[in-house]
Design a protein around this motif. Structure first.
Motif, PDB file in Angstrom:
ATOM      1  N   ASP A  33       0.909  -1.175  -0.011  1.00 53.96           N
ATOM      2  CA  ASP A  33       0.069   0.190  -0.211  1.00 53.96           C
ATOM      3  C   ASP A  33       0.799   1.130   0.041  1.00 53.96           C
ATOM      4  OD1 ASP A  33       0.639  -0.625   2.458  1.00 53.96           O
ATOM      5  OD2 ASP A  33      -0.808  -0.019   3.695  1.00 53.96           O
ATOM      6  N   LEU A  34       2.216   1.111  -0.144  1.00 48.14           N
ATOM      7  CA  LEU A  34       2.958   2.293  -0.240  1.00 48.14           C
ATOM      8  C   LEU A  34       3.376   2.648  -1.538  1.00 48.14           C
ATOM      9  CD1 LEU A  34       5.736   1.309   2.363  1.00 48.14           C
ATOM     10  CD2 LEU A  34       3.945   2.663   2.867  1.00 48.14           C
ATOM     11  N   LYS A  35       3.548   4.249  -1.680  1.00 47.72           N
ATOM     12  CA  LYS A  35       3.929   4.687  -2.998  1.00 47.72           C
ATOM     13  C   LYS A  35       5.091   5.584  -3.036  1.00 47.72           C
ATOM     14  CE  LYS A  35       2.282   6.484  -7.188  1.00 47.72           C
ATOM     15  NZ  LYS A  35       1.387   6.956  -8.095  1.00 47.72           N
ATOM     16  N   ILE A  36       6.068   4.931  -3.314  1.00 45.81           N
ATOM     17  CA  ILE A  36       7.554   5.899  -3.234  1.00 45.81           C
ATOM     18  C   ILE A  36       7.661   6.737  -4.710  1.00 45.81           C
ATOM     19  CG2 ILE A  36       9.852   5.759  -2.959  1.00 45.81           C
ATOM     20  CD1 ILE A  36       8.220   2.525  -1.941  1.00 45.81           C
ATOM     21  N   ARG A  37       7.863   8.057  -4.358  1.00 50.51           N
ATOM     22  CA  ARG A  37       7.839   8.729  -5.640  1.00 50.51           C
ATOM     23  C   ARG A  37       9.263   8.745  -5.909  1.00 50.51           C
ATOM     24  NH1 ARG A  37       7.345  13.138  -3.339  1.00 50.51           N
ATOM     25  NH2 ARG A  37       6.336  12.530  -1.308  1.00 50.51           N
ATOM     26  N   GLN A  38       9.586   8.774  -7.178  1.00 55.21           N
ATOM     27  CA  GLN A  38      10.708   9.001  -7.884  1.00 55.21           C
ATOM     28  C   GLN A  38      11.929   8.193  -7.228  1.00 55.21           C
ATOM     29  OE1 GLN A  38      11.028  10.409 -11.181  1.00 55.21           O
ATOM     30  NE2 GLN A  38       8.987  10.025 -10.973  1.00 55.21           N
ATOM     31  N   GLN A  39      11.855   6.930  -7.273  1.00 63.05           N
ATOM     32  CA  GLN A  39      12.785   5.894  -6.714  1.00 63.05           C
ATOM     33  C   GLN A  39      14.015   6.124  -7.792  1.00 63.05           C
ATOM     34  OE1 GLN A  39      13.756   4.572  -3.880  1.00 63.05           O
ATOM     35  NE2 GLN A  39      15.465   3.965  -4.949  1.00 63.05           N
ATOM     36  N   GLY A  40      15.291   6.234  -7.626  1.00 59.48           N
ATOM     37  CA  GLY A  40      16.298   6.036  -8.562  1.00 59.48           C
ATOM     38  C   GLY A  40      16.350   4.481  -8.794  1.00 59.48           C
ATOM     39  N   LEU A  41      16.610   4.227 -10.224  1.00 62.95           N
ATOM     40  CA  LEU A  41      16.410   2.947 -10.408  1.00 62.95           C
ATOM     41  C   LEU A  41      17.635   2.519 -11.671  1.00 62.95           C
ATOM     42  CD1 LEU A  41      14.143   2.543 -13.010  1.00 62.95           C
ATOM     43  CD2 LEU A  41      12.845   2.908 -10.827  1.00 62.95           C
ATOM     44  N   GLY A  42      18.088   1.407 -11.542  1.00 62.04           N
ATOM     45  CA  GLY A  42      18.994   0.764 -12.589  1.00 62.04           C
ATOM     46  C   GLY A  42      17.899   0.180 -13.885  1.00 62.04           C
ATOM     47  N   LEU A  43      18.052   0.599 -14.898  1.00 61.24           N
ATOM     48  CA  LEU A  43      17.233  -0.297 -15.943  1.00 61.24           C
ATOM     49  C   LEU A  43      18.366  -0.952 -16.622  1.00 61.24           C
ATOM     50  CD1 LEU A  43      14.823   2.236 -17.673  1.00 61.24           C
ATOM     51  CD2 LEU A  43      14.630   0.537 -16.014  1.00 61.24           C
ATOM     52  N   VAL A  44      18.490  -2.499 -16.474  1.00 63.14           N
ATOM     53  CA  VAL A  44      19.567  -3.274 -16.778  1.00 63.14           C
ATOM     54  C   VAL A  44      19.267  -3.644 -18.232  1.00 63.14           C
ATOM     55  CG1 VAL A  44      20.287  -5.507 -16.434  1.00 63.14           C
ATOM     56  CG2 VAL A  44      19.556  -4.347 -14.594  1.00 63.14           C
ATOM     57  N   ASN A  45      20.376  -3.715 -18.996  1.00 64.37           N
ATOM     58  CA  ASN A  45      20.424  -4.035 -20.578  1.00 64.37           C
ATOM     59  C   ASN A  45      21.207  -5.330 -20.528  1.00 64.37           C
ATOM     60  OD1 ASN A  45      22.736  -2.949 -20.487  1.00 64.37           O
ATOM     61  ND2 ASN A  45      22.328  -1.400 -22.057  1.00 64.37           N
ATOM     62  N   ILE A  46      22.180  -5.594 -19.766  1.00 62.07           N
ATOM     63  CA  ILE A  46      23.210  -6.471 -19.726  1.00 62.07           C
ATOM     64  C   ILE A  46      23.247  -7.174 -18.553  1.00 62.07           C
ATOM     65  CG2 ILE A  46      25.584  -7.424 -20.245  1.00 62.07           C
ATOM     66  CD1 ILE A  46      25.875  -5.173 -22.334  1.00 62.07           C
TER      67      ILE A  46
END
Ligand SMILES: *[C@@H]1O[C@H](CO)[C@@H](O)[C@H](O)[C@H]1NC(C)=O
Ligand SMILES: *[C@@H]1O[C@H](CO)[C@@H](O)[C@H](O)[C@H]1NC(C)=O
Ligand SMILES: *[C@@H]1O[C@H](CO)[C@@H](O)[C@H](O)[C@H]1NC(C)=O
Ligand SMILES: *[C@@H]1O[C@H](CO)[C@@H](O)[C@H](O)[C@H]1NC(C)=O
Length: 392
Positions: free
Chosen positions: A162-175
């Motif tokens: 039920d939590l919403k974290i705004r603008q979490q830094g994330l890694g988008l993995v391509n390899i």
């Protein structure tokens, strides 16, 4: 007291109580129910070595499928069947995450990760489907217990129960160089470990006032598909017996603490005499320690080293008769019974105590946490431990 004050107090209590969130974890049964391959185990070890800053060992097996040009798609972490997952949403898209106190980044596969999608069957993040996604396309690379990953850094809203974290830094993995049963990792370690230079998930929860207290805890379970829970914002005293025993975090990178000793009950064998450095790591299935200590510990249990797998094997029928392992922490004793520390793999049984050449400290993974409730106190930088209660 007038009615308004009472109502105000009441709503305050409800509001505050509602800020301790219980987040259910699941435990996946392995996709491939078979004995682990030796090269996978080496891959697992190497990945763990990289996660903890050691140089990977040379892969020498000429018979391995990897050397025949085949991509090794199963990972032993998955095969050990002792990882715990939770469902989250990133920019409205669902992912299965491993919550890992041994790292501090949050990452999910991107639509460019062919291995993730086709080989591993993982879900991926589609940038164009999210209206809240932002990126400056800064590259990153991370070494995890389950392999190496690289990609770009971005940020988006993360939904967790039920939590919403705004603008979490994330890694988008391509390899990625290995597959896991989970799609991504949610790092629960401290900021200095972040390779994407992002504020860790739990720091965001604190800053965005989503949790009552800057504390989270894990109650992991053995033997069922219900993995237990991760509690955000405090602890739930129904999930453990007695009181929590606290030990200070000695380096706030990993959850590092001082372990007093590790002992095989009734065998007079004690490792880490005089105290040693240990790391509480929910993202590692086993307990991993210095080679000599692990050898002596396994010998005292009665486990034999199997060089094919580089694991310590016990006779499956002997499990009820095996000794209990005792960990001394903050002048208290914590136990691990053989029903928890022996990993049963069809007709093969091995102990959850493994070495890593060159390791001078201990990595205390799920083998311990499945029997002992652990509270991670972010602000006071301490770890609270108590015997876990067998409730749901
Ligand atoms: C990403 O989403 C867009 C919009 O819904 C869609 O057109 C596109 O095919 C998706 N990309 C992939 C790789 O699925
Ligand atoms: C993956 O991301 C890195 C960092 O942005 C980039 O250098 C690399 O070319 C990308 N590879 C693929 C296959 O998209
Ligand atoms: C604490 O755990 C007990 C036992 O599972 C459960 O009944 C209760 O709802 C939990 N409390 C909270 C606040 O999650
Ligand atoms: C290791 O265990 C496997 C499975 O039980 C067995 O086939 C193999 O021969 C063992 N290797 C050694 C060196 O004992």
């Amino acid at each position: 007291m007038n009615l308004r004050v009472i109502i105000l107090l009441l709503s305050l209590v409800v509001f505050v109580a509602g800020k301790v969130h219980r987040f259910r974890l699941q435990r996946r049964s392995h996709r491939h129910h078979k004995v682990p391959q030796a090269h996978q185990h080496l891959q697992f070890r190497n990945a763990l070595r990289r996660k903890y800053g050691f140089t990977p060992l040379r892969i020498k097996t000429s018979q391995s499928r990897a050397s025949k040009g085949e991509v090794v798609s199963e990972n032993l972490i998955d095969a050990y069947n002792t990882n715990f997952f939770g469902e989250v949403s990133v920019g409205g898209q669902p992912f299965t995450m491993l919550f890992d106190t041994g790292s501090s980044d949050f990452w999910v596969p991107s639509s460019h990760c062919q291995v993730c999608i086709t080989k591993c069957g993982n879900r991926f993040f589609n940038e164009s489907k999210s209206k809240t996604f932002h990126t400056k396309r800064v590259p990153f690379s991370i070494q995890y217990g389950s392999g190496a990953v690289q990609g770009i850094v971005g940020s988006d809203d993360v939904g967790l129960g039920d939590l919403k974290i705004r603008q979490q830094g994330l890694g988008l993995v391509n390899i990625t160089d290995s597959c896991d049963a989970f799609d991504g990792i949610g790092g629960m370690g401290f900021p200095p470990l972040s390779e994407t230079r992002s504020k860790p998930l739990f720091q965001q929860m604190i800053d965005q006032k989503l949790v009552e207290q800057p504390i989270f805890s894990f109650h992991l379970k053995s033997g069922s598909s219900d993995g237990g829970s991760m509690i955000l914002g405090g602890s739930n005293s129904s999930l453990y017996y007695g009181y929590l025993t606290y030990t200070n975090v000695i380096e706030a990178t990993y959850w590092t603490f001082k372990m007093d000793f590790i002992e095989v009950h009734g065998k007079g064998l004690r490792g880490c005499v005089g105290g040693c450095k240990a790391i509480m790591d929910t993202g590692t299935s086993l307990i991993v320690g210095p080679a000599l200590d692990i050898l002596l510990l396994n010998n005292a249990i009665g486990a034999r080293h199997n060089s094919t797998y580089d694991l310590y094997i016990v006779d499956c029928s002997s499990i009820p008769k095996l000794p209990t392992i005792v960990l001394g922490i903050a002048n208290k004793k914590f136990y691990i019974t053989p029903q928890t520390y022996v990993i049963v793999f069809e007709d093969m049984c091995f102990t959850g105590f493994n070495d890593l050449r060159g390791l001078t400290f201990w990595i205390i993974g799920d083998v311990f946490i499945r029997e002992n409730y652990v509270e991670f106190d972010w602000a006071r930088k301490r770890i609270g431990i108590a015997r876990a209660a067998e409730v749901d």
